[in-house]
Design a protein around this motif. Structure first.
Motif, PDB file in Angstrom:
ATOM      1  N   HIS A 107     -22.313  38.749 -17.725  1.00 16.32           N
ATOM      2  CA  HIS A 107     -21.394  38.707 -18.664  1.00 16.32           C
ATOM      3  C   HIS A 107     -21.478  37.035 -19.221  1.00 16.32           C
ATOM      4  CE1 HIS A 107     -17.958  38.764 -21.645  1.00 16.32           C
ATOM      5  NE2 HIS A 107     -17.060  37.876 -20.737  1.00 16.32           N
ATOM      6  N   LYS A 108     -21.485  36.331 -18.104  1.00 21.52           N
ATOM      7  CA  LYS A 108     -21.306  34.956 -18.185  1.00 21.52           C
ATOM      8  C   LYS A 108     -22.610  34.431 -19.015  1.00 21.52           C
ATOM      9  CE  LYS A 108     -21.086  30.332 -15.960  1.00 21.52           C
ATOM     10  NZ  LYS A 108     -22.097  29.865 -16.772  1.00 21.52           N
ATOM     11  N   ARG A 109     -23.585  35.057 -18.709  1.00 17.99           N
ATOM     12  CA  ARG A 109     -24.937  34.804 -19.426  1.00 17.99           C
ATOM     13  C   ARG A 109     -24.669  35.045 -21.237  1.00 17.99           C
ATOM     14  NH1 ARG A 109     -30.971  35.035 -18.237  1.00 17.99           N
ATOM     15  NH2 ARG A 109     -30.807  33.271 -16.617  1.00 17.99           N
ATOM     16  N   PHE A 110     -23.980  36.327 -21.235  1.00 14.97           N
ATOM     17  CA  PHE A 110     -23.660  36.560 -22.528  1.00 14.97           C
ATOM     18  C   PHE A 110     -22.745  35.558 -23.151  1.00 14.97           C
ATOM     19  CE2 PHE A 110     -20.270  38.568 -25.218  1.00 14.97           C
ATOM     20  CZ  PHE A 110     -21.083  39.058 -26.124  1.00 14.97           C
ATOM     21  N   VAL A 111     -21.775  34.993 -22.313  1.00 12.52           N
ATOM     22  CA  VAL A 111     -20.751  34.220 -23.232  1.00 12.52           C
ATOM     23  C   VAL A 111     -21.494  32.843 -23.474  1.00 12.52           C
ATOM     24  CG1 VAL A 111     -18.817  32.828 -22.727  1.00 12.52           C
ATOM     25  CG2 VAL A 111     -18.874  35.201 -22.176  1.00 12.52           C
ATOM     26  N   LEU A 145     -20.914  43.205 -27.209  1.00 14.16           N
ATOM     27  CA  LEU A 145     -20.488  42.191 -28.115  1.00 14.16           C
ATOM     28  C   LEU A 145     -19.321  42.724 -29.120  1.00 14.16           C
ATOM     29  CD1 LEU A 145     -20.681  39.534 -29.618  1.00 14.16           C
ATOM     30  CD2 LEU A 145     -22.176  40.621 -31.274  1.00 14.16           C
ATOM     31  N   GLN A 146     -19.621  44.002 -29.365  1.00 15.19           N
ATOM     32  CA  GLN A 146     -18.582  44.815 -30.036  1.00 15.19           C
ATOM     33  C   GLN A 146     -17.499  44.848 -29.254  1.00 15.19           C
ATOM     34  OE1 GLN A 146     -19.659  48.821 -31.527  1.00 15.19           O
ATOM     35  NE2 GLN A 146     -17.882  48.913 -32.806  1.00 15.19           N
ATOM     36  N   LYS A 147     -17.548  45.254 -27.936  1.00  9.71           N
ATOM     37  CA  LYS A 147     -16.260  45.091 -27.180  1.00  9.71           C
ATOM     38  C   LYS A 147     -15.570  43.794 -27.005  1.00  9.71           C
ATOM     39  CE  LYS A 147     -15.714  49.457 -27.406  1.00  9.71           C
ATOM     40  NZ  LYS A 147     -16.406  50.452 -26.028  1.00  9.71           N
ATOM     41  N   TYR A 148     -16.617  42.993 -27.030  1.00  5.60           N
ATOM     42  CA  TYR A 148     -15.916  41.582 -26.602  1.00  5.60           C
ATOM     43  C   TYR A 148     -15.215  40.988 -27.763  1.00  5.60           C
ATOM     44  CZ  TYR A 148     -15.978  36.809 -24.868  1.00  5.60           C
ATOM     45  OH  TYR A 148     -15.645  35.349 -24.503  1.00  5.60           O
ATOM     46  N   ARG A 149     -15.699  41.385 -28.921  1.00  4.82           N
ATOM     47  CA  ARG A 149     -14.894  40.951 -30.137  1.00  4.82           C
ATOM     48  C   ARG A 149     -13.469  41.659 -30.110  1.00  4.82           C
ATOM     49  NH1 ARG A 149     -20.096  41.761 -33.997  1.00  4.82           N
ATOM     50  NH2 ARG A 149     -20.568  39.274 -34.420  1.00  4.82           N
ATOM     51  N   LEU A 150     -13.253  42.978 -29.691  1.00  6.11           N
ATOM     52  CA  LEU A 150     -12.171  43.567 -29.584  1.00  6.11           C
ATOM     53  C   LEU A 150     -11.303  42.864 -28.503  1.00  6.11           C
ATOM     54  CD1 LEU A 150     -13.061  47.359 -29.982  1.00  6.11           C
ATOM     55  CD2 LEU A 150     -12.075  46.004 -31.524  1.00  6.11           C
ATOM     56  N   TYR A 151     -12.014  42.360 -27.586  1.00  7.14           N
ATOM     57  CA  TYR A 151     -11.107  41.872 -26.621  1.00  7.14           C
ATOM     58  C   TYR A 151     -10.373  40.446 -27.142  1.00  7.14           C
ATOM     59  CZ  TYR A 151     -10.438  38.781 -22.730  1.00  7.14           C
ATOM     60  OH  TYR A 151      -9.806  37.772 -21.624  1.00  7.14           O
ATOM     61  N   ARG A 182     -10.714  42.220 -17.025  1.00 10.33           N
ATOM     62  CA  ARG A 182     -11.146  41.233 -16.009  1.00 10.33           C
ATOM     63  C   ARG A 182     -12.388  40.862 -16.070  1.00 10.33           C
ATOM     64  NH1 ARG A 182      -9.567  44.940 -12.017  1.00 10.33           N
ATOM     65  NH2 ARG A 182      -8.012  46.189 -13.352  1.00 10.33           N
ATOM     66  N   LEU A 183     -13.377  41.642 -16.594  1.00  9.32           N
ATOM     67  CA  LEU A 183     -14.684  41.232 -16.694  1.00  9.32           C
ATOM     68  C   LEU A 183     -14.696  40.210 -17.802  1.00  9.32           C
ATOM     69  CD1 LEU A 183     -17.705  41.530 -16.193  1.00  9.32           C
ATOM     70  CD2 LEU A 183     -17.603  43.104 -18.253  1.00  9.32           C
ATOM     71  N   PHE A 184     -13.761  40.396 -18.754  1.00  5.94           N
ATOM     72  CA  PHE A 184     -14.111  39.405 -20.062  1.00  5.94           C
ATOM     73  C   PHE A 184     -13.468  38.210 -19.468  1.00  5.94           C
ATOM     74  CE2 PHE A 184     -14.361  43.199 -23.070  1.00  5.94           C
ATOM     75  CZ  PHE A 184     -15.747  43.191 -23.184  1.00  5.94           C
ATOM     76  N   ALA A 185     -12.337  38.373 -18.599  1.00  5.82           N
ATOM     77  CA  ALA A 185     -11.734  37.123 -18.165  1.00  5.82           C
ATOM     78  C   ALA A 185     -12.270  36.313 -17.143  1.00  5.82           C
ATOM     79  CB  ALA A 185     -10.332  37.307 -17.820  1.00  5.82           C
ATOM     80  N   SER A 186     -13.562  36.978 -16.443  1.00  6.82           N
ATOM     81  CA  SER A 186     -14.136  36.364 -15.525  1.00  6.82           C
ATOM     82  C   SER A 186     -14.974  35.259 -15.978  1.00  6.82           C
ATOM     83  CB  SER A 186     -15.115  37.312 -14.982  1.00  6.82           C
ATOM     84  OG  SER A 186     -16.157  37.751 -15.648  1.00  6.82           O
TER      85      SER A 186
END
Length: 303
Positions: A107-111, A145-151, A182-186
């Motif tokens: 996920h960090k890579r993604f971000v 990405l779709q989920k991340y945007r929702l987040y 928590r993943l997204f917050a990581s």
DNA sequence: ATCACAATAT
DNA sequence: AATATTGTGA
């Protein structure tokens, strides 16, 4: 200046993951599909270093059972006996890949990829390419990405009332704190991903732009030298102003506020032409001017 | 072709 | 619950 450009790139480079971090992500010699097809496991690592391999045995991943038995009986998508030659490609095409597990590292890579690509280039294909994780598909990224945007959206609306900018608003509020959260917050959410959602978003208009009514001012960056200012956001698709516009992360937003001219565009660089394929991102700096917050977007998020 | 997004499937 | 897939409309 040219100097700034090289610094900029150097900084960007510095932030890339260390070789230790990269190691588990490095390319394999064969494709995931082939590895699965032949039941080849990662021999050199006992642990679960390979991102994709960590995935393989989720309980839902019944798939491995299908491949394990033997090659003869296994067929996923209506392909019968596998001929020696052409069957492999066929299988590689039709084989079910294991579900991807989005580890914090991945996920960090993604971000990072999204942050460095900049808003306008942060689309699944490009993100995937920048991430350069073997076996990662565009669909994987698109779904995430779709989920991340929702987040992000959720996070913003939750944060809006309580000026508690730093601590996650969703924790105190009707918050959810799921594993996904928590993943997204990581991985820290780069500041420029978050925008006050309060309907006060203004797409770029030639010349600069500011939001009026809200207490948020938005300043467009100048990129390059010419008369051109780079759009900080993608335009809403050819629709007239004051209707809707397309926010890169938050989707369609309604825009009621008037655009007001403020401030000076920021020059990205002196010579302005060393950009090319370089990743460009934007950072925001919040400044208080007359009780007004001014969010300034710079090309390149490292400053 | 790719994207975004919602809905649905696994 | 987390990720994949599908459908629709740019």
């Amino acid at each position: 200046m040219r100097e700034e450009d090289s610094n900029w790139f150097a900084k960007w480079e510095d932030e890339l993951p260390s070789p230790e971090e990269l190691m588990p992500l490095s390319q394999t010699l064969i494709t995931q599909d082939l590895a699965i097809a032949f039941d080849i496991r990662n021999s050199n690592n006992t642990n679960q270093t390979d991102i994709i391999n960590t995935v393989v045995n989720s309980p839902q991943a019944n798939s491995s059972a299908e491949f394990d038995s033997d090659m003869g009986g296994t067929r996923v998508g209506g392909e019968g006996g596998v001929g020696i030659g052409s069957g492999l490609d066929e299988q590689a095409r039709t084989l079910k890949r294991p579900r991807l597990v989005w580890t914090p590292q991945l996920h960090k890579r993604f971000v990072d990829a999204v942050a460095h690509l900049g808003i306008k280039n942060a689309v699944p294909k490009t993100i995937m390419q920048l991430m350069s994780v073997d076996g990662l598909t565009r669909e994987n990224v698109a779904s995430h990405l779709q989920k991340y945007r929702l987040y992000l959206k959720r996070m913003q609306s939750n944060n809006n009332g309580a000026g508690n900018g730093n601590s996650p608003g969703w924790l105190s509020g009707s918050g959810v704190d799921t594993a996904m959260d928590r993943l997204f917050a990581s991985a820290p959410v780069p500041a420029h991903f978050l925008r006050p959602i309060s309907e006060h978003y203004v797409p770029y208009t030639p010349g600069t732009m500011q939001v009026h009514h809200p207490q948020i001012a938005l300043q467009a960056p100048m990129v390059g030298h010419g008369p051109q200012i780079q759009q900080p956001f993608r335009h809403f698709r050819n629709s007239p102003p004051n209707e809707q516009f397309e926010h890169p992360f938050l989707g369609r937003q309604s825009q009621q506020q008037q655009v007001q001219r403020i401030g000076t565009p920021i020059h990205a660089n002196g010579n302005g032409n060393s950009h090319h394929g370089m990743p460009t991102s934007y950072v925001e700096s919040a400044t208080a001017a007359n009780g007004r917050k001014v969010l300034t977007l710079f090309p390149n998020g490292d400053d």
